[in-house]
Write a protein that holds these residues in place. Sequence first.
Motif, short mmCIF file in Angstrom:
data_model
loop_
_atom_site.label_atom_id
_atom_site.label_comp_id
_atom_site.label_asym_id
_atom_site.label_seq_id
_atom_site.Cartn_x
_atom_site.Cartn_y
_atom_site.Cartn_z
N SER A 43 85.10 23.26 -51.01
CA SER A 43 83.90 22.87 -50.28
C SER A 43 83.77 23.64 -48.97
CB SER A 43 83.93 21.37 -49.98
OG SER A 43 84.95 21.09 -49.05
N PHE A 44 82.50 23.84 -48.55
CA PHE A 44 82.26 24.32 -47.19
C PHE A 44 82.60 23.22 -46.20
CE2 PHE A 44 79.48 27.37 -49.36
CZ PHE A 44 79.73 28.53 -48.67
N ASP A 45 82.11 22.02 -46.50
CA ASP A 45 82.34 20.86 -45.64
C ASP A 45 81.97 19.60 -46.42
OD1 ASP A 45 82.97 19.29 -43.47
OD2 ASP A 45 81.84 20.50 -42.04
N SER A 46 82.37 18.43 -45.90
CA SER A 46 82.07 17.15 -46.53
C SER A 46 81.40 16.25 -45.50
CB SER A 46 83.35 16.49 -47.06
OG SER A 46 84.00 17.34 -47.98
N TYR A 47 80.54 15.32 -46.01
CA TYR A 47 79.70 14.53 -45.11
C TYR A 47 79.68 13.06 -45.54
CZ TYR A 47 78.16 19.27 -44.06
OH TYR A 47 78.12 20.58 -43.74
N VAL A 48 79.43 12.20 -44.55
CA VAL A 48 79.32 10.76 -44.81
C VAL A 48 77.93 10.42 -45.34
CG1 VAL A 48 79.41 8.46 -43.77
CG2 VAL A 48 81.02 10.22 -43.04
N GLU A 49 76.89 11.02 -44.72
CA GLU A 49 75.51 10.72 -45.08
C GLU A 49 74.95 11.78 -46.02
OE1 GLU A 49 74.00 8.02 -44.33
OE2 GLU A 49 75.50 7.23 -42.94
N LYS A 50 74.13 11.35 -46.96
CA LYS A 50 73.52 12.25 -47.94
C LYS A 50 72.55 13.22 -47.28
CE LYS A 50 70.57 12.11 -52.05
NZ LYS A 50 69.87 11.21 -53.01
N ASN A 51 71.75 12.74 -46.34
CA ASN A 51 70.76 13.60 -45.68
C ASN A 51 71.43 14.73 -44.91
OD1 ASN A 51 68.61 12.14 -46.68
ND2 ASN A 51 68.50 10.79 -44.91
N ASP A 52 72.55 14.43 -44.23
CA ASP A 52 73.28 15.48 -43.52
C ASP A 52 73.78 16.55 -44.48
OD1 ASP A 52 72.85 14.10 -41.19
OD2 ASP A 52 74.82 13.13 -41.18
N ALA A 53 74.27 16.12 -45.63
CA ALA A 53 74.78 17.08 -46.62
C ALA A 53 73.66 17.99 -47.14
CB ALA A 53 75.44 16.33 -47.77
N ILE A 54 72.49 17.41 -47.44
CA ILE A 54 71.37 18.20 -47.96
C ILE A 54 70.87 19.18 -46.91
CG2 ILE A 54 69.00 18.07 -48.79
CD1 ILE A 54 69.70 15.48 -50.17
N ASN A 55 70.78 18.74 -45.65
CA ASN A 55 70.32 19.64 -44.59
C ASN A 55 71.28 20.82 -44.41
OD1 ASN A 55 68.10 18.04 -44.06
ND2 ASN A 55 69.13 16.83 -42.49
N HIS A 56 72.59 20.57 -44.42
CA HIS A 56 73.56 21.67 -44.29
C HIS A 56 73.56 22.55 -45.55
CE1 HIS A 56 75.09 19.22 -40.93
NE2 HIS A 56 75.62 20.35 -40.49
N LEU A 57 73.26 21.96 -46.71
CA LEU A 57 73.17 22.76 -47.93
C LEU A 57 72.06 23.80 -47.81
CD1 LEU A 57 73.89 23.35 -50.90
CD2 LEU A 57 72.33 21.52 -51.56
N TYR A 58 70.89 23.37 -47.33
CA TYR A 58 69.77 24.31 -47.14
C TYR A 58 70.17 25.42 -46.16
CZ TYR A 58 66.71 20.87 -49.38
OH TYR A 58 66.13 20.01 -50.26
N LYS A 59 70.83 25.05 -45.07
CA LYS A 59 71.20 26.02 -44.05
C LYS A 59 72.21 27.04 -44.60
CE LYS A 59 73.03 26.31 -39.34
NZ LYS A 59 73.55 25.53 -38.18
N ILE A 60 73.20 26.54 -45.37
CA ILE A 60 74.22 27.44 -45.92
C ILE A 60 73.61 28.38 -46.94
CG2 ILE A 60 76.29 27.46 -47.39
CD1 ILE A 60 77.20 24.93 -45.91
N ARG A 61 72.66 27.89 -47.74
CA ARG A 61 72.02 28.75 -48.73
C ARG A 61 71.22 29.87 -48.09
NH1 ARG A 61 69.84 24.63 -53.46
NH2 ARG A 61 71.81 24.49 -54.61
N LYS A 62 70.64 29.57 -46.93
CA LYS A 62 69.84 30.60 -46.25
C LYS A 62 70.70 31.62 -45.52
CE LYS A 62 65.74 27.70 -45.50
NZ LYS A 62 64.86 27.06 -44.47
N THR A 63 71.87 31.20 -45.03
CA THR A 63 72.65 32.07 -44.13
C THR A 63 73.95 32.58 -44.74
OG1 THR A 63 73.72 30.11 -43.17
CG2 THR A 63 71.72 30.92 -42.11
N VAL A 64 74.55 31.84 -45.67
CA VAL A 64 75.89 32.21 -46.16
C VAL A 64 75.88 32.53 -47.65
CG1 VAL A 64 78.30 31.52 -46.32
CG2 VAL A 64 76.93 30.77 -44.38
N SER A 65 75.52 31.55 -48.48
CA SER A 65 75.61 31.73 -49.93
C SER A 65 74.51 30.96 -50.63
CB SER A 65 76.98 31.26 -50.43
OG SER A 65 77.04 31.27 -51.83
#
Length: 303
Positions: A270-292
């Motif tokens: 994993s890149f990272d793990s999260y407690v809240e679903k919304n936080d995970a989805i927001n970071h997923l969008y950001k990682i897809r745009k900038t990293v992978s």
Amino acid sequence: MNLAKHITDLLYRYDCVIVPDFGGFVTHQIGAKLASDAQTFYPPAKQVAFNSHLKHNDGLLANYVTSAEEMSFEEAATAISLTVAKWQQALKTNEVQLDGLGVLSLNKNQQIIFEPKKEINFLTASFGLSTVASAAVNRPIVQVKPLIPIVQTDSKKVIPTFIKYAATAAILLTLSFAGYTGYEQKQQKEVLASQQKALEKKIQSATFIIANPLPTLKLNVVREVSKPYHVVAGAFQFKENAHRKVKQLIADGFNSKIIGVNKWGLTQVSFDSYVEKNDAINHLYKIRKTVSQDAWLLVKATK
């Protein structure tokens, strides 16, 4: 191939299933509720919505189709693309019925609208629980008998005869036992005084003083917070490659770790793990745009 059925199967285990170049089906949980107007109880549920912005292939759907249809990954990806093309062509003129999911259609702005089947509950914890209709409760009306009135004539109050007799009997009983009660109280006080003296002697003989007491021990207990939502960087056949990927991501500033082995024997990182679903989805969008662009969301409670 019934692609809608495969998506439905995955939604019982995952919160997000992406259909490449089409959109993502995302579930959200709702609590149990009561419809007061119809006296109907609804169990907790997990319903599905559609997000047309989730189009990048995360490999989840293709991997599942590969296993379910017993075909290669390339064949599964091709079959998914053909089904998506049929849906897009059909949406130009008609609605598209997805078995077990709902109905797709286009609005005036040519945007995809999704109407889910509300009777479908994707929450496995509520398996076997159905909607319950309850009849209205009719509570009986309790009639309270009126108190016996006191009749007042001129300046005097007339008291019922049986109340006079009861009061007289109570006074006589009190007077007859007054002497006996005083004697018993005296005896009880003497017994309690002797018991108290004996107890004080035992306490004095058992009292002791510690000259050098031990210091107070303080324990700092850290409660681990469950983080079930993981943004996955990849799945590796060899563990050495997985550990190498974790070191690389940690060096890049991510809180990376190995989150287990999936049913195909691949070690997931994993890149990272999260407690809240919304936080995970927001970071997923950001990682897809900038990293992978191949990053995807996995819901899995770590031990």
